[in-house]
Design a protein around this motif. Structure first.
Motif, PDB file in Angstrom:
ATOM      1  N   VAL A 148     -43.175  40.106  61.681  1.00 29.68           N
ATOM      2  CA  VAL A 148     -43.170  38.993  60.732  1.00 29.68           C
ATOM      3  C   VAL A 148     -41.874  39.029  59.923  1.00 29.68           C
ATOM      4  CG1 VAL A 148     -45.672  38.817  60.559  1.00 29.68           C
ATOM      5  CG2 VAL A 148     -44.430  40.344  59.007  1.00 29.68           C
ATOM      6  N   GLU A 149     -41.584  37.922  59.276  1.00 28.26           N
ATOM      7  CA  GLU A 149     -40.343  37.802  58.492  1.00 28.26           C
ATOM      8  C   GLU A 149     -40.652  37.918  57.010  1.00 28.26           C
ATOM      9  OE1 GLU A 149     -36.538  34.737  57.890  1.00 28.26           O
ATOM     10  OE2 GLU A 149     -38.219  34.204  59.203  1.00 28.26           O
ATOM     11  N   SER A 150     -39.808  38.650  56.297  1.00 22.96           N
ATOM     12  CA  SER A 150     -39.998  38.796  54.857  1.00 22.96           C
ATOM     13  C   SER A 150     -39.415  37.590  54.127  1.00 22.96           C
ATOM     14  CB  SER A 150     -39.325  40.079  54.355  1.00 22.96           C
ATOM     15  OG  SER A 150     -37.920  39.891  54.211  1.00 22.96           O
ATOM     16  N   GLN A 158     -51.895  40.448  56.369  1.00 22.21           N
ATOM     17  CA  GLN A 158     -50.563  40.903  56.760  1.00 22.21           C
ATOM     18  C   GLN A 158     -49.908  41.705  55.635  1.00 22.21           C
ATOM     19  OE1 GLN A 158     -49.138  36.921  57.757  1.00 22.21           O
ATOM     20  NE2 GLN A 158     -48.806  37.554  59.893  1.00 22.21           N
ATOM     21  N   ILE A 165     -48.623  45.694  55.676  1.00 23.71           N
ATOM     22  CA  ILE A 165     -47.271  46.117  55.309  1.00 23.71           C
ATOM     23  C   ILE A 165     -47.315  47.169  54.209  1.00 23.71           C
ATOM     24  CG2 ILE A 165     -45.124  45.342  54.204  1.00 23.71           C
ATOM     25  CD1 ILE A 165     -45.541  42.681  55.762  1.00 23.71           C
ATOM     26  N   HIS A 187     -41.670  44.639  57.606  1.00 23.09           N
ATOM     27  CA  HIS A 187     -42.033  43.323  58.140  1.00 23.09           C
ATOM     28  C   HIS A 187     -41.670  43.215  59.620  1.00 23.09           C
ATOM     29  CE1 HIS A 187     -42.598  42.181  53.958  1.00 23.09           C
ATOM     30  NE2 HIS A 187     -42.992  40.983  54.324  1.00 23.09           N
ATOM     31  N   ARG A 188     -40.442  43.624  59.939  1.00 21.44           N
ATOM     32  CA  ARG A 188     -39.990  43.520  61.330  1.00 21.44           C
ATOM     33  C   ARG A 188     -40.872  44.342  62.269  1.00 21.44           C
ATOM     34  NH1 ARG A 188     -34.632  42.894  59.131  1.00 21.44           N
ATOM     35  NH2 ARG A 188     -34.443  45.148  58.838  1.00 21.44           N
ATOM     36  N   TRP A 203     -38.493  47.280  52.854  1.00 26.80           N
ATOM     37  CA  TRP A 203     -39.497  46.205  52.853  1.00 26.80           C
ATOM     38  C   TRP A 203     -39.286  45.282  54.054  1.00 26.80           C
ATOM     39  CZ3 TRP A 203     -43.977  44.910  50.810  1.00 26.80           C
ATOM     40  CH2 TRP A 203     -44.360  43.574  50.685  1.00 26.80           C
ATOM     41  N   LYS A 204     -38.021  44.942  54.319  1.00 22.44           N
ATOM     42  CA  LYS A 204     -37.716  44.080  55.464  1.00 22.44           C
ATOM     43  C   LYS A 204     -38.015  44.786  56.783  1.00 22.44           C
ATOM     44  CE  LYS A 204     -33.497  43.122  53.985  1.00 22.44           C
ATOM     45  NZ  LYS A 204     -32.141  42.505  53.887  1.00 22.44           N
ATOM     46  N   LEU A 223     -47.085  35.151  53.847  1.00 21.67           N
ATOM     47  CA  LEU A 223     -47.921  35.926  54.746  1.00 21.67           C
ATOM     48  C   LEU A 223     -49.383  35.835  54.310  1.00 21.67           C
ATOM     49  CD1 LEU A 223     -45.830  39.196  55.179  1.00 21.67           C
ATOM     50  CD2 LEU A 223     -45.625  37.037  56.406  1.00 21.67           C
TER      51      LEU A 223
END
Length: 244
Positions: free
Chosen positions: A159-161, A219, A223, A154-155, A150-151, A215
């Protein structure tokens, strides 16, 4: 509203759905009881973050007759849910970071609750101080590898989780000198990332890390699409074992 009240409210709202989504939580509770092993004499036990009683039920069934279990949670609704059908266990609403108990306890146990603590090192030290001579602190929490996929998604989109910054095993062990910590990663398959998000909501575990900026719907959709169907999500379960 304070973060603790937000967390407690989310778990209270999820009391009826928690166990429908608790696959990682069941694995963590089973691992903790397995690590505890057989005990010959009754124990005085404090459980923190009992939730709906996944670990509580296992402890009550495993410990010798005469053991005294005090199971606690920040959420009154969770405490009420856990207390159903366990008349031999004492339940109380309590903040694990400010335990209003004196002990001493032979066993302090907690399964997948410590990741919500605001100050984990201080709480671990405080709990260790409640142990009786020869006592044991056993807990599971989430580690740095949790929700890595999941992280990563985002990267990849820049974007940041909202996933909190969990410790790795050596960092957690250093918080309580003498503790042994093992990583027990569990990778679960979900229909898609939207199903994963809905499972967090069913658990009451959707509160993001402090200061996280949500988000936009667009966004989130990107994801979810990027992660595909089905998608794999890792829960990095850390098991801490500390003995006096």
């Amino acid at each position: 509203m304070s973060r603790k009240k937000t967390i407690a409210g989310a778990f209270s709202a999820a009391a009826a759905t928690y166990e429908t989504a608790a696959r990682a939580q069941v694995r963590a509770a089973d691992s903790l009881v397995e690590r505890l092993g057989p005990t010959a004499t009754p124990l005085r036990v404090l459980e923190l973050g009992c939730g709906t009683g996944l670990l509580t039920r296992r402890l009550a069934a495993t410990l010798p007759a005469g053991s005294q279990i005090l199971a606690t949670d920040l959420s009154p609704v969770m405490v009420q849910a856990a207390g159903a059908g366990l008349p031999s266990v004492t339940f109380a609403v309590m903040d694990a970071e400010a335990p209003h108990v004196t002990g001493p306890f032979d066993l302090i146990a907690s399964s997948l609750a410590a990741q919500w603590f605001a100050d984990l090192p201080a709480t671990l030290a405080r709990l260790a101080g409640l142990l009786a001579p020869g006592g044991r602190l056993l807990l599971t929490t989430l580690g740095a590898g949790t929700f890595a996929q999941w992280k990563d998604a985002h990267r990849a989109l820049g974007v940041e989780s909202g996933v909190p910054d969990y410790p790795d095993a050596p960092t957690l062990a250093a918080m309580l000198p003498g503790a042994r910590v093992e990583s027990l990663p569990l990778t679960l398959s979900y229909k898609d990332a939207r199903t994963f998000l809905l499972s967090l909501q069913a658990l009451g575990a959707q509160t993001p890390k402090p200061g996280h900026r949500p988000l936009s719907p667009g966004q989130v959709r990107r994801i979810i699409k990027a992660m595909g169907s089905p998608c794999a999500i890792t829960w990095d379960i850390l098991l801490l074992d500390y003995r006096i």
